[in-house]
Design a protein around this motif. Structure first.
Motif, PDB file in Angstrom:
ATOM      1  N   ASN A  47       0.190  -1.372  -0.230  1.00 28.75           N
ATOM      2  CA  ASN A  47       0.057   0.301   0.349  1.00 28.75           C
ATOM      3  C   ASN A  47       1.209   1.315  -0.279  1.00 28.75           C
ATOM      4  O   ASN A  47       0.415   1.838  -0.337  1.00 28.75           O
ATOM      5  CB  ASN A  47      -1.046   0.097   1.074  1.00 28.75           C
ATOM      6  CG  ASN A  47      -2.173  -1.218   0.745  1.00 28.75           C
ATOM      7  OD1 ASN A  47      -2.628  -1.971   0.037  1.00 28.75           O
ATOM      8  ND2 ASN A  47      -3.043  -1.485   2.075  1.00 28.75           N
ATOM      9  N   ARG A  48       2.240   1.186   0.471  1.00 33.44           N
ATOM     10  CA  ARG A  48       2.878   2.487   0.283  1.00 33.44           C
ATOM     11  C   ARG A  48       2.793   2.814  -0.783  1.00 33.44           C
ATOM     12  O   ARG A  48       3.524   3.862  -1.099  1.00 33.44           O
ATOM     13  CB  ARG A  48       4.550   1.951   1.548  1.00 33.44           C
ATOM     14  CG  ARG A  48       3.987   2.221   2.584  1.00 33.44           C
ATOM     15  CD  ARG A  48       5.258   1.854   3.620  1.00 33.44           C
ATOM     16  NE  ARG A  48       5.216   2.663   4.905  1.00 33.44           N
ATOM     17  CZ  ARG A  48       6.049   2.183   6.091  1.00 33.44           C
ATOM     18  NH1 ARG A  48       7.325   1.126   4.943  1.00 33.44           N
ATOM     19  NH2 ARG A  48       5.771   2.390   7.038  1.00 33.44           N
ATOM     20  N   ALA A  49       3.185   2.137  -1.504  1.00 33.89           N
ATOM     21  CA  ALA A  49       3.874   1.714  -2.976  1.00 33.89           C
ATOM     22  C   ALA A  49       2.646   2.463  -4.147  1.00 33.89           C
ATOM     23  O   ALA A  49       3.007   3.263  -4.657  1.00 33.89           O
ATOM     24  CB  ALA A  49       4.586   0.831  -3.266  1.00 33.89           C
ATOM     25  N   HIS A  50       1.686   1.057  -3.910  1.00 34.53           N
ATOM     26  CA  HIS A  50       0.461   1.864  -4.346  1.00 34.53           C
ATOM     27  C   HIS A  50      -0.103   3.337  -4.089  1.00 34.53           C
ATOM     28  O   HIS A  50      -0.417   3.863  -5.213  1.00 34.53           O
ATOM     29  CB  HIS A  50      -0.656   0.414  -4.312  1.00 34.53           C
ATOM     30  CG  HIS A  50      -1.448   0.701  -5.071  1.00 34.53           C
ATOM     31  ND1 HIS A  50      -2.758   1.507  -4.940  1.00 34.53           N
ATOM     32  CD2 HIS A  50      -1.360   0.405  -6.432  1.00 34.53           C
ATOM     33  CE1 HIS A  50      -3.631   1.236  -6.219  1.00 34.53           C
ATOM     34  NE2 HIS A  50      -3.245   0.361  -6.995  1.00 34.53           N
ATOM     35  N   SER A  51      -0.064   3.528  -3.186  1.00 34.93           N
ATOM     36  CA  SER A  51      -1.293   4.469  -2.567  1.00 34.93           C
ATOM     37  C   SER A  51      -0.725   6.009  -2.774  1.00 34.93           C
ATOM     38  O   SER A  51      -1.080   7.211  -3.620  1.00 34.93           O
ATOM     39  CB  SER A  51      -1.264   5.154  -1.148  1.00 34.93           C
ATOM     40  OG  SER A  51       0.223   5.129  -0.536  1.00 34.93           O
ATOM     41  N   ILE A  60       3.313  16.317   8.272  1.00 33.80           N
ATOM     42  CA  ILE A  60       2.130  15.730   8.878  1.00 33.80           C
ATOM     43  C   ILE A  60       2.663  15.658  10.248  1.00 33.80           C
ATOM     44  O   ILE A  60       3.822  15.082  10.380  1.00 33.80           O
ATOM     45  CB  ILE A  60       1.543  14.096   8.530  1.00 33.80           C
ATOM     46  CG1 ILE A  60       0.622  14.330   7.079  1.00 33.80           C
ATOM     47  CG2 ILE A  60       1.105  13.871   9.185  1.00 33.80           C
ATOM     48  CD1 ILE A  60      -0.580  15.332   6.675  1.00 33.80           C
ATOM     49  N   ASP A  61       2.421  16.376  11.905  1.00 34.19           N
ATOM     50  CA  ASP A  61       2.785  15.921  12.445  1.00 34.19           C
ATOM     51  C   ASP A  61       1.484  14.826  14.114  1.00 34.19           C
ATOM     52  O   ASP A  61       1.049  15.783  13.940  1.00 34.19           O
ATOM     53  CB  ASP A  61       3.765  16.621  13.544  1.00 34.19           C
ATOM     54  CG  ASP A  61       3.853  16.458  14.650  1.00 34.19           C
ATOM     55  OD1 ASP A  61       3.459  15.449  15.026  1.00 34.19           O
ATOM     56  OD2 ASP A  61       4.347  17.119  15.860  1.00 34.19           O
ATOM     57  N   PRO A  62       1.369  13.589  13.526  1.00 32.35           N
ATOM     58  CA  PRO A  62       0.434  12.418  14.481  1.00 32.35           C
ATOM     59  C   PRO A  62       0.365  13.062  15.668  1.00 32.35           C
ATOM     60  O   PRO A  62      -0.475  13.373  16.271  1.00 32.35           O
ATOM     61  CB  PRO A  62       0.711  11.377  14.145  1.00 32.35           C
ATOM     62  CG  PRO A  62       2.167  11.376  13.895  1.00 32.35           C
ATOM     63  CD  PRO A  62       3.109  12.876  13.149  1.00 32.35           C
ATOM     64  N   LEU A  63       1.322  13.836  16.648  1.00 34.17           N
ATOM     65  CA  LEU A  63       1.317  14.164  17.718  1.00 34.17           C
ATOM     66  C   LEU A  63       0.509  16.054  18.032  1.00 34.17           C
ATOM     67  O   LEU A  63       0.440  16.012  19.183  1.00 34.17           O
ATOM     68  CB  LEU A  63       2.208  14.458  18.108  1.00 34.17           C
ATOM     69  CG  LEU A  63       3.635  13.039  18.239  1.00 34.17           C
ATOM     70  CD1 LEU A  63       5.084  12.894  19.579  1.00 34.17           C
ATOM     71  CD2 LEU A  63       2.647  12.151  18.969  1.00 34.17           C
ATOM     72  N   ARG A  64       0.629  16.109  16.476  1.00 36.76           N
ATOM     73  CA  ARG A  64       0.120  17.739  16.505  1.00 36.76           C
ATOM     74  C   ARG A  64      -1.455  17.898  15.320  1.00 36.76           C
ATOM     75  O   ARG A  64      -2.006  18.821  15.889  1.00 36.76           O
ATOM     76  CB  ARG A  64       0.610  18.990  15.854  1.00 36.76           C
ATOM     77  CG  ARG A  64       1.999  18.870  16.961  1.00 36.76           C
ATOM     78  CD  ARG A  64       2.958  19.839  17.217  1.00 36.76           C
ATOM     79  NE  ARG A  64       4.251  20.163  17.979  1.00 36.76           N
ATOM     80  CZ  ARG A  64       5.289  20.634  18.124  1.00 36.76           C
ATOM     81  NH1 ARG A  64       5.496  21.781  17.220  1.00 36.76           N
ATOM     82  NH2 ARG A  64       6.204  21.763  18.734  1.00 36.76           N
ATOM     83  N   THR A  65      -0.977  18.001  14.496  1.00 35.52           N
ATOM     84  CA  THR A  65      -2.612  16.962  13.536  1.00 35.52           C
ATOM     85  C   THR A  65      -3.167  16.511  14.347  1.00 35.52           C
ATOM     86  O   THR A  65      -3.353  15.565  14.091  1.00 35.52           O
ATOM     87  CB  THR A  65      -1.371  16.563  12.491  1.00 35.52           C
ATOM     88  OG1 THR A  65      -0.516  17.338  11.632  1.00 35.52           O
ATOM     89  CG2 THR A  65      -2.920  17.640  11.061  1.00 35.52           C
ATOM     90  N   ASP A 111       4.355  10.590  -0.080  1.00 38.25           N
ATOM     91  CA  ASP A 111       3.853  10.713   1.228  1.00 38.25           C
ATOM     92  C   ASP A 111       5.229   9.759   2.496  1.00 38.25           C
ATOM     93  O   ASP A 111       4.995   8.208   2.738  1.00 38.25           O
ATOM     94  CB  ASP A 111       2.343   9.245   1.221  1.00 38.25           C
ATOM     95  CG  ASP A 111       2.104  10.110   3.025  1.00 38.25           C
ATOM     96  OD1 ASP A 111       2.478  10.279   3.728  1.00 38.25           O
ATOM     97  OD2 ASP A 111       1.211   8.799   3.261  1.00 38.25           O
ATOM     98  N   THR A 112       5.813  10.606   2.813  1.00 39.67           N
ATOM     99  CA  THR A 112       6.633   9.623   4.106  1.00 39.67           C
ATOM    100  C   THR A 112       5.882   9.805   5.247  1.00 39.67           C
ATOM    101  O   THR A 112       6.809   9.402   6.414  1.00 39.67           O
ATOM    102  CB  THR A 112       8.311  10.568   3.926  1.00 39.67           C
ATOM    103  OG1 THR A 112       7.174  11.853   4.244  1.00 39.67           O
ATOM    104  CG2 THR A 112       8.632  10.292   2.537  1.00 39.67           C
ATOM    105  N   SER A 113       4.298  10.031   5.553  1.00 45.33           N
ATOM    106  CA  SER A 113       3.671  10.026   7.030  1.00 45.33           C
ATOM    107  C   SER A 113       3.028   8.451   6.911  1.00 45.33           C
ATOM    108  O   SER A 113       2.711   8.427   8.037  1.00 45.33           O
ATOM    109  CB  SER A 113       3.117  12.092   7.116  1.00 45.33           C
ATOM    110  OG  SER A 113       2.119  11.158   6.252  1.00 45.33           O
ATOM    111  N   ASP A 114       3.152   7.758   6.287  1.00 49.13           N
ATOM    112  CA  ASP A 114       1.498   6.337   6.167  1.00 49.13           C
ATOM    113  C   ASP A 114       0.496   7.134   6.180  1.00 49.13           C
ATOM    114  O   ASP A 114      -0.332   5.984   6.795  1.00 49.13           O
ATOM    115  CB  ASP A 114       2.860   5.375   7.172  1.00 49.13           C
ATOM    116  CG  ASP A 114       3.696   4.804   6.225  1.00 49.13           C
ATOM    117  OD1 ASP A 114       4.215   5.139   4.848  1.00 49.13           O
ATOM    118  OD2 ASP A 114       4.525   4.211   6.923  1.00 49.13           O
ATOM    119  N   VAL A 115       0.033   8.573   5.966  1.00 49.20           N
ATOM    120  CA  VAL A 115      -1.171   8.839   6.207  1.00 49.20           C
ATOM    121  C   VAL A 115      -2.349   8.338   5.683  1.00 49.20           C
ATOM    122  O   VAL A 115      -3.323   7.860   5.947  1.00 49.20           O
ATOM    123  CB  VAL A 115      -1.369  10.787   6.073  1.00 49.20           C
ATOM    124  CG1 VAL A 115      -0.378  11.030   4.647  1.00 49.20           C
ATOM    125  CG2 VAL A 115      -2.411  10.548   7.093  1.00 49.20           C
TER     126      VAL A 115
END
Length: 777
Positions: free
Chosen positions: A301-305, A370-375, A631-635
């Protein structure tokens, strides 16, 4: 003569009893659990006759078993240990058979088949048959995952059923031991006799009980045995308690004694083996399968997304994974990305969203940090909404949906913008200037920018407080403030962001266009210089070609190192800087350069410039985004946007339903260009790349899983062989003590036969003497 007769009769009867005992031994030589018996004899109490103490012959004292109680106790313990391993190994071999390795139907072979189909498609990304082949091979892998995990779950449930059956057998054996206890106590209470055969039967029942569960046995003064399990009494002298089984969905097998709420440990026996299989081995295998399936979904999914479908982009995307309101306030928008219950972790990183205008072909790229601790979810959706042509919302099912305006498509790939200077800030026809300061700009208070346009002089006030990061606005935010100003619009001016810098320019093109920056407190923080800026009739056009092959995402900014004309001015150069401001390349575009000719910059990317004037004094510059990973965040993976697969474990892994229905949606391209199979190559490379947080490739992960199963089975086999050898040795020792050796019994039979004959002859002689004495009288 009476004494002699008694002596002879005693000898005769004792020999007869000994022969009966020998016959009993021989008859039971092959009876399971039988212990060899022997007659204990002693000299009868002598009589005092005629002043003499005369012997009274032999007497049979008791028939006893030949047993070693300590040895028997060791046999019982060893039996429990061996049957624990045996029950565990039987179930483990069933799991091993499910993997079918090595073989075409194994997960390893099916995953290789998937990668093979991806490789075939990469040679012709538009091939409909090859696309169907990818979906089919993925379906095969998915079905095998479901089959294995289903059968593993069934084996776990079967082990729970077997545990219940064994507990029923334990109850029967416990009742049998109680019954034998009663018979033995009654027999032995009647006299000095020993209930040998009943004791053998009881010992056999004890050994059978030990096959099921680890027990401790002791005998009381009346001859009854007491059996304990995990320190609690199972069998008493006159009654027993039943075992109860409780099972759980996760494979738990909990044993309790009747009337006792505290669980007990089986310790050994088949029950312990089944518990170890169900609660440890199966869980480990299931966890390994889940981890392997999850890793496949994550990496593919990382590659396909970040890939692009055949249509060149999306009009609409709906996330596969629903968001969860974990704080329970009825809203998911205020929940941080890390806390919204997504199946995959969102990391700190960046997401690149590209929009394409179908009418003009213009490509625009927006970077979202993207910051999962703040976003929060709402902040992420707002960032998407702020992109021209896109709208994002959380629907009623808790899923994020992204829609594009009519005539607009979007994707998350890594396209190369062929015309990176659409705004014309690098020697374009518009009057333009670009500031030298990089975002975020430092503004501690309200600042002012004073300008003179074709219509009037005016000032723009900028308040840094309302921005997302108060006092630290971005170039996009400052441009938004300027473009919303009525005087800017009235004078035909606009602001644009150029690689994190602010540029101000005229909307119209040509040498007649001009404007002035007079001053103001905004100049310093924005890096703008006061001056007059004019347009030109022949603007420089920039074209970029190639495929970016770098390992990291980069923002390249191109700046002339002087003022001059492309292809004419001697020594004119263009510096290429990265986001940190370091020069990574210097391009010679002066005298001798043929305008329109490609110049290799770096990492497979080339650029060309047409004729026109460029000016370092005016801050001419343009910026181009080089995307190695969209997408380096995997969002995208976490939300399930443009997924290849869905699910996050072996039971839920599947092909995305839309792909199965329409293989055209398979995102084969990384750039959106016709014939590009970059996303497919990324998916193929996932086979040999280290899985995140695992430090191993997909193949190595599967090898570890299968190898772990084999290792556990091998270790159990070795342990079983050792325990079997020990039990065999103990049983051989028991056989030496308690077993019936027919040859030895025949020798003893001959001995007692001779004794019997001698006693009979003695009685015959005594009879003759009696007859002689009577004749004399």
């Amino acid at each position: 003569m009476g004494l002699s007769t008694n002596i002879g009769l005693r000898a005769l009867l004792t020999s007869q009893a000994a022969l009966d005992t020998i016959g009993h031994n021989v008859a039971n030589a092959n009876t399971e659990g039988f212990s060899r018996q022997r007659l204990l004899t002693s000299s009868a109490r002598p009589l005092n006759l005629r002043g003499l103490q005369l012997g009274h012959g032999v007497q049979g004292d008791a028939v006893v078993r030949s047993v070693d109680d300590l040895l028997n106790a060791r046999v019982v313990r060893q039996t429990s240990s061996l049957h624990r391993l045996g029950a565990q190994l039987t179930e483990m071999r069933s799991v091993e058979a499910l993997f079918d390795e090595p073989g075409e139907n194994g997960l390893g072979g099916l995953l290789d088949g998937l990668f093979s189909s991806l490789s075939s498609l990469s040679a012709s990304p538009e091939d409909a048959v090859a696309r169907n082949g990818v979906v089919q091979s993925t379906d095969d892998l998915v079905r095998r995952f479901h089959q294995i995990t289903g059968e593993v779950d069934q084996l776990q449930r079967d082990s729970q059923v077997k545990a219940r059956a064994i507990v029923e057998d334990v109850d029967v054996l416990a009742a049998r031991i109680v019954e034998l206890n009663g018979e033995i106590v009654r027999v032995e209470a009647e006299g000095a006799t020993v209930a040998n055969d009943l004791r053998d039967r009881r010992e056999l029942a004890v050994r059978d009980l030990a096959k099921h569960i680890d027990i401790e046995v002791r005998e009381n003064a009346q001859g009854a045995i007491l059996v304990q399990v995990d320190g609690r009494l199972l069998v008493g002298s006159q009654s027993h308690r039943s075992l109860e089984v409780e099972t759980g969905a996760d494979g738990e097998i909990v044993l309790r004694m009747e009337g006792d709420e505290h669980p007990i440990e089986a310790g050994g026996g088949e029950l312990a083996g089944l518990i170890a299989f169900s609660e440890r081995f199966v869980r480990d295998v299931a966890s390994g399968l889940d981890s392997y399936a999850r890793s496949i979904v994550l990496e593919l999914n990382r590659a396909h997304s970040t890939g692009v479908p055949l249509d060149g982009g999306f009009q609409r995307l709906v996330a596969e994974n629903a968001l969860q309101d974990l704080d329970g306030d009825g809203e998911v928008g205020d929940v941080l990305l890390r806390d919204v219950g997504l199946p995959f972790e969102v990391r700190s990183g960046e997401l690149f969203v590209h929009t394409i205008d179908d009418a003009t072909g213009d490509l625009r790229t927006r970077r979202i940090e993207i910051d999962p601790l703040r976003t929060t979810v709402a902040a992420f959706a707002r960032e998407l909404n702020d992109i021209d042509g896109l709208s994002a919302r959380i629907d009623g099912s808790g899923r994020l949906s992204i829609d594009a305006d009519a005539g607009v498509r979007f994707h998350f790939g890594r396209p190369l913008d062929g015309t990176p200077d659409d705004a014309g800030t690098f020697g374009g026809a518009r009057a333009s200037t670009t500031g030298s300061a990089l975002e975020p700009f430092s503004m501690g208070s309200i600042v002012q920018l004073d300008m003179v346009g074709p219509v009037s002089a005016f000032s723009v006030t900028i308040d840094p407080a309302p921005f997302d990061a108060a006092g630290s606005p971005t170039a996009e935010e400052i441009a938004g403030v300027l473009n919303a100003n009525a005087d800017m619009n009235a004078n035909g001016l606009r602001a644009v962001a150029v690689g994190g810098r602010l540029a101000i320019q005229t909307v119209a093109e040509g040498a007649a266009e001009s404007f002035q920056i007079v001053g103001g407190s905004a100049l310093a923080p924005l890096g703008l210089a006061a001056g007059t800026f004019t347009g030109q009739d022949l603007g420089v056009e920039v074209a970029m070609t190639g495929t970016y092959g770098g390992d990291t995402n980069e923002q390249w900014t191109f700046e002339p190192l002087g003022d001059g004309t492309i292809g004419t001015t001697p020594g004119l150069e263009v510096a290429v800087k990265n986001a940190a401001g370091a020069v990574i390349a210097t391009l010679d575009v002066g005298e001798g350069y043929a305008p329109g000719t490609d110049i290799l910059v770096l990492d497979g990317v080339s650029v060309s410039f047409t004729v026109g004037d460029v000016s370092a004094s005016d801050g001419d510059a343009f910026s181009a985004t080089m995307v190695a990973d969209g997408d380096t965040s995997d969002v995208l993976v976490a939300f399930g946007l443009n997924s290849f697969m869905v699910g996050d474990d072996a039971a839920s892994i599947d092909v995305r339903a839309e792909l199965r229905d329409d293989p055209r949606l398979l995102a084969a391209s990384a750039t959106g260009d016709v014939g590009d199979g970059g996303a497919l190559l990324d998916m193929i490379s996932a086979r040999d790349a280290d899985v995140a947080d695992a430090g191993a490739t997909l193949g190595e992960l599967y090898g570890t899983l299968v190898g772990g199963v084999g290792f556990e089975i091998g270790s159990t086999v070795n342990a079983q062989e050792i325990e079997s050898f020990v039990l065999g040795s103990l049983e051989a020792q028991r056989e030496e003590v308690s077993g019936v050796n027919v040859d030895e019994e025949l020798v003893r039979m001959i001995e007692y036969e001779q004794t019997y004959s001698a006693a009979a002859r003695f009685l015959q002689v005594v009879g003759q003497l009696n007859d002689t004495v009577l004749a004399l009288i």
